[in-house]
Motif scaffolding. Structure first.
Motif, PDB file in Angstrom:
ATOM      1  N   ALA A  40       0.889  -1.244  -0.203  1.00 33.23           N
ATOM      2  CA  ALA A  40       0.037   0.043  -0.054  1.00 33.23           C
ATOM      3  C   ALA A  40       0.872   1.109   0.103  1.00 33.23           C
ATOM      4  CB  ALA A  40      -0.694  -0.050   1.288  1.00 33.23           C
ATOM      5  N   ARG A  41       2.085   1.198   0.708  1.00 30.53           N
ATOM      6  CA  ARG A  41       2.843   2.440   0.617  1.00 30.53           C
ATOM      7  C   ARG A  41       3.453   2.562  -0.468  1.00 30.53           C
ATOM      8  NH1 ARG A  41       4.331   0.241   6.021  1.00 30.53           N
ATOM      9  NH2 ARG A  41       6.108  -0.709   4.983  1.00 30.53           N
ATOM     10  N   ALA A  42       3.849   1.533  -1.236  1.00 25.05           N
ATOM     11  CA  ALA A  42       4.292   1.632  -2.424  1.00 25.05           C
ATOM     12  C   ALA A  42       3.620   2.205  -3.581  1.00 25.05           C
ATOM     13  CB  ALA A  42       5.189   0.378  -3.106  1.00 25.05           C
ATOM     14  N   ARG A  43       2.284   1.805  -3.571  1.00 28.69           N
ATOM     15  CA  ARG A  43       1.205   2.132  -4.214  1.00 28.69           C
ATOM     16  C   ARG A  43       1.178   3.834  -4.212  1.00 28.69           C
ATOM     17  NH1 ARG A  43      -2.303  -1.174  -6.884  1.00 28.69           N
ATOM     18  NH2 ARG A  43      -4.205   0.072  -6.317  1.00 28.69           N
ATOM     19  N   ALA A  44       0.946   4.201  -2.776  1.00 24.50           N
ATOM     20  CA  ALA A  44       0.694   5.652  -2.462  1.00 24.50           C
ATOM     21  C   ALA A  44       1.909   6.520  -2.895  1.00 24.50           C
ATOM     22  CB  ALA A  44       0.483   5.739  -1.131  1.00 24.50           C
ATOM     23  N   GLU A  45       3.075   5.981  -3.214  1.00 23.37           N
ATOM     24  CA  GLU A  45       4.207   6.606  -3.494  1.00 23.37           C
ATOM     25  C   GLU A  45       4.509   6.348  -4.964  1.00 23.37           C
ATOM     26  OE1 GLU A  45       7.396   4.856  -1.167  1.00 23.37           O
ATOM     27  OE2 GLU A  45       6.988   5.674   0.707  1.00 23.37           O
ATOM     28  N   LYS A  46       3.448   5.758  -5.688  1.00 26.13           N
ATOM     29  CA  LYS A  46       3.303   5.468  -7.257  1.00 26.13           C
ATOM     30  C   LYS A  46       4.703   4.679  -7.825  1.00 26.13           C
ATOM     31  CE  LYS A  46       0.899   9.893  -8.212  1.00 26.13           C
ATOM     32  NZ  LYS A  46      -0.406   8.947  -8.150  1.00 26.13           N
ATOM     33  N   ASP A  47       5.076   3.734  -6.811  1.00 26.15           N
ATOM     34  CA  ASP A  47       6.121   2.819  -7.041  1.00 26.15           C
ATOM     35  C   ASP A  47       5.544   1.667  -7.498  1.00 26.15           C
ATOM     36  OD1 ASP A  47       8.278   1.241  -7.308  1.00 26.15           O
ATOM     37  OD2 ASP A  47       9.220   1.499  -5.481  1.00 26.15           O
ATOM     38  N   PHE A  48       4.962   1.301  -8.446  1.00 23.90           N
ATOM     39  CA  PHE A  48       4.137   0.427  -9.027  1.00 23.90           C
ATOM     40  C   PHE A  48       4.920  -0.657  -9.285  1.00 23.90           C
ATOM     41  CE2 PHE A  48       1.549   4.166 -10.314  1.00 23.90           C
ATOM     42  CZ  PHE A  48       0.290   4.014  -9.341  1.00 23.90           C
ATOM     43  N   ALA A  49       6.036  -0.643  -9.422  1.00 21.63           N
ATOM     44  CA  ALA A  49       6.915  -1.815  -9.548  1.00 21.63           C
ATOM     45  C   ALA A  49       7.024  -2.559  -8.472  1.00 21.63           C
ATOM     46  CB  ALA A  49       8.370  -1.330 -10.354  1.00 21.63           C
ATOM     47  N   ALA A  86       5.291  -2.505  -5.715  1.00 23.67           N
ATOM     48  CA  ALA A  86       3.888  -3.242  -5.370  1.00 23.67           C
ATOM     49  C   ALA A  86       3.604  -4.247  -6.229  1.00 23.67           C
ATOM     50  CB  ALA A  86       2.856  -1.883  -5.537  1.00 23.67           C
ATOM     51  N   ASP A  87       3.897  -4.304  -7.712  1.00 23.18           N
ATOM     52  CA  ASP A  87       3.766  -5.508  -8.177  1.00 23.18           C
ATOM     53  C   ASP A  87       4.484  -6.819  -7.849  1.00 23.18           C
ATOM     54  OD1 ASP A  87       1.722  -4.168  -9.621  1.00 23.18           O
ATOM     55  OD2 ASP A  87       2.827  -3.823 -11.392  1.00 23.18           O
ATOM     56  N   ALA A  88       5.744  -6.351  -7.333  1.00 28.68           N
ATOM     57  CA  ALA A  88       6.682  -7.497  -7.160  1.00 28.68           C
ATOM     58  C   ALA A  88       6.325  -7.906  -5.544  1.00 28.68           C
ATOM     59  CB  ALA A  88       8.105  -6.625  -6.811  1.00 28.68           C
TER      60      ALA A  88
END
Length: 475
Positions: free
Chosen positions: A438-447, A449-451
Motif C-alpha cells: 500500500a505504501r509503494a502504491r501511495a508513492e506510485k512505485d508500482f513496480a 507494489a507488483d513485486a
C-alpha cells in the motif's frame, strides 16, 4: 429427503427408517486392544462419528451409539505372554491408547463402550439359548469348546451372499471336536498353557468367549433384540459379521436392520496392518500433523471407498482445513461489526444435505464446503458483506456437522494451539506485506507494489484490490 444408506445384506442403497421413531441405534465393532492404534484403526471411528452427527443434525434423531472393546482373545493372550505382562493389563494399556487416539481426532465418546470381559454372563446366556434351539453344541471330546452348527441355519451366508459350499474351514479353534470344519467357536475351553484368569465357568466347562459371540451379546445387552445399524470395517464382513448375524438370528433375534462397512486406509494399494509392517501409529503421525488435519483426511473419502495414504495426504488435508480457517478468520471482523444487525437464520445448506443423504457422500459435502468458502472470500473481496456473512453461516453449519470446525476450542492444546499460532503468524506476515504494498502504491512505485503481489502469489496468497483496500485469501 430421506437418508439413503448402502446396506451390505441387501447389496443396495436403501432408505433409512429407524425402528423407533425419533431415535436411531448404532453398534460399531471397536478395537481388539492387542497393540497401539495406527491411523487405519481410526477410519471407522471417524466415518461413523460423522454418521451419528448427521442423524442428529440432519434428521433430528436421538442416537444411541455403542462401540465395544474386545479385551480378551488369542492375540492379546499371546502378546501379553511374550511381553511378560498380565493379559488384562496389556489389554487395558492399549485400550487407553485407543481412547486417547479417538479423543485426539474429535471422535465423540459413545453412549456405551462395553468391554467383552464385563459381559460374560450375557454371552453364556446366548450360547445356552443356541444350544437349546439346536444351533450349537458342546464338543464331544470334553475340551469345553462350544461350536455353532452352520448347517443348522439355512440363512447362513445371507449377509455376504456366500454359499456354504464355498466357505473355508473356520480356523478359530482346533477342528478335532467339530461336526463340520466350517463350524465356528462360540466358546473356547481353557487350556493349561493359558492363564487361569482368562477363563470363566459355564455349564459346558471353564473357558473364554469366541470373538463373534462377544459382539452379539453386547449388542443385545445395550440395544435390545433388534436395532438399526451395525457398522464396522470392510475386513469384518466375513467371517465376523456373517457369524454374528447367523448366531443372533438363529437365537430368534432380529439383530441389525442395516449393515454398513467402511473401506480401509491403504498404502500402495495394501490394507494398513501390523502384519504388512506398513502401519502409521497415531502417536507418530500426530508429531507432525494436527489432529484436525488427521480427522479431515480420514473422513475425506467416501466411507465405503479405500483411502490411499501417501507422503502428501496429510499436507493436502492441512491446506484444505487451512483455507476454511482463513476464511472464517477473515470474516470475523465483518461479523463483529454487525452486532445487532439481522443475521441469516442458521441452516444446513441444501446441497450439503443432499450429499450427506446420498449414502453419506462426504466428498460431495466437502465440495460444497470449499465452494462456499471460495464464494465467501469473493464476497469479502468485492465488499459484499451480506453475502460473506451468509457464506460464513453455511460454512459454520457444515464444519460443525462434520466435526472439523477449525475455530472449535476443543482443538486447542491438541494441536489446535499450534495451528492457531501458525494462522496468526501468517496473518501478521501477509498484512505486513500488504502494508508495504500500500505504501509503494501511495508513492506510485508500482513496480515495487507488483513485486510484492507476485511474491505473495508465489506463496499461494491471492491478493485482490477492493474499494475498502486489499483483501487476501489462500489460493
Amino acid at each position: 429427503m430421506p437418508l439413503r444408506l448402502y446396506d451390505t445384506e441387501a447389496a443396495a442403497v436403501r432408505d433409512f427408517a429407524p425402528l423407533v421413531p425419533g431415535a436411531a441405534s448404532i453398534y460399531l465393532c471397536g478395537a481388539t486392544v492387542q497393540a497401539p492404534p495406527h491411523i487405519g484403526h481410526l477410519r471407522s471411528g471417524v466415518a461413523f462419528d460423522v454418521l451419528a452427527r448427521w442423524l442428529e443434525v440432519g434428521h433430528g434423531l436421538d442416537v444411541t451409539f455403542v462401540r465395544n472393546v474386545t479385551d480378551i482373545d488369542d492375540k492379546i493372550l499371546a502378546k501379553a505372554a511374550e511381553a511378560g505382562r498380565p493379559w488384562w493389563g496389556w489389554a487395558y494399556t492399549h485400550e487407553q491408547a485407543f481412547t486417547a487416539a479417538y479423543d485426539a481426532v474429535g471422535v465423540r465418546r459413545p453412549t456405551y463402550e462395553p468391554r467383552a470381559t464385563g459381559h460374560v454372563p450375557e454371552m453364556v446366556e446366548l450360547m445356552e439359548l443356541l444350544v437349546e434351539r439346536g444351533h450349537a453344541y458342546p464338543a464331544a471330546d470334553g475340551s469345553g469348546d462350544v461350536y455353532f452348527d452352520v448347517r443348522s441355519f439355512a440363512q447362513y451366508g445371507a449377509l455376504t451372499h456366500v454359499s456354504l459350499d464355498d466357505v473355508a474351514p473356520a480356523e478359530d479353534a482346533d477342528p478335532r471336536g467339530k461336526r463340520d470344519p466350517r463350524d465356528f467357536a462360540l466358546w473356547k475351553g481353557s487350556k493349561p498353557s493359558e492363564p487361569a484368569t482368562a477363563s470363566w465357568p459355564t455349564p459346558f466347562g471353564r473357558g473364554r468367549p469366541g470373538w463373534h459371540l462377544e459382539c452379539s451379546a453386547m449388542a443385545r445387552r445395550y440395544l435390545g433384540d433388534a436395532f438399526d445399524i451395525h457398522a464396522g470395517g470392510l475386513d469384518l464382513r466375513f467371517p465376523h459379521h456373517e457369524n454374528e448375524q447367523a448366531q443372533s438370528r438363529a437365537a430368534g433375534l432380529g439383530f441389525a436392520s442395516y449393515w454398513l462397512h467402511n473401506g480401509w486406509v491403504t498404502q500402495s494399494g495394501e490394507k494398513m496392518s501390523k502384519s504388512l509392517g506398513n502401519s502409521l501409529l497415531v502417536t507418530e503421525v500426530l508429531r507432525d500433523t494436527t489432529p484436525l488435519a488427521l480427522r479431515y483426511y480420514l473422513g475425506s473419502a467416501h466411507y465405503r471407498s479405500n483411502l490411499e495414504h501417501s507422503a502428501t495426504s496429510l499436507a493436502e488435508a492441512e491446506s484444505a482445513i487451512g483455507r476454511v480457517e482463513t476464511f472464517l478468520r477473515r470474516v470475523q471482523p465483518v461479523l463483529a461489526s454487525r452486532v445487532g444487525a439481522a443475521a441469516p437464520a442458521p441452516r444446513i445448506p441444501p446441497a450439503f444435505a443432499a450429499a450427506m443423504d446420498d449414502d453419506l457422500n462426504v466428498p460431495g459435502a466437502l465440495a460444497v464446503l470449499h465452494d462456499t468458502v471460495r464464494a465467501g472470500n469473493a464476497a469479502l473481496d468485492g465488499g459484499h458483506e451480506q453475502f460473506a456473512v451468509a457464506a460464513a453461516n453455511d460454512v459454520n453449519a457444515i464444519v460443525r456437522t462434520l466435526g472439523i470446525d477449525p475455530l472449535d476450542p476443543r482443538w486447542t492444546g491438541a494441536g489446535g494451539a499450534a495451528a492457531t499460532a501458525q494462522a496468526s503468524a501468517l496473518d501478521v506476515l501477509v498484512e505486513a506485506q500488504l502494508e508495504a504494498r500500500a505504501r509503494a502504491r501511495a508513492e506510485k512505485d508500482f513496480a515495487a507494489a507488483d513485486a510484492i503481489r507476485d511474491l505473495l502469489g508465489r506463496a499461494g496468497v491471492v491478493v485482490q484490490d477492493s474499494p475498502g483496500g486489499a483483501r487476501w485469501s489462500l489460493g
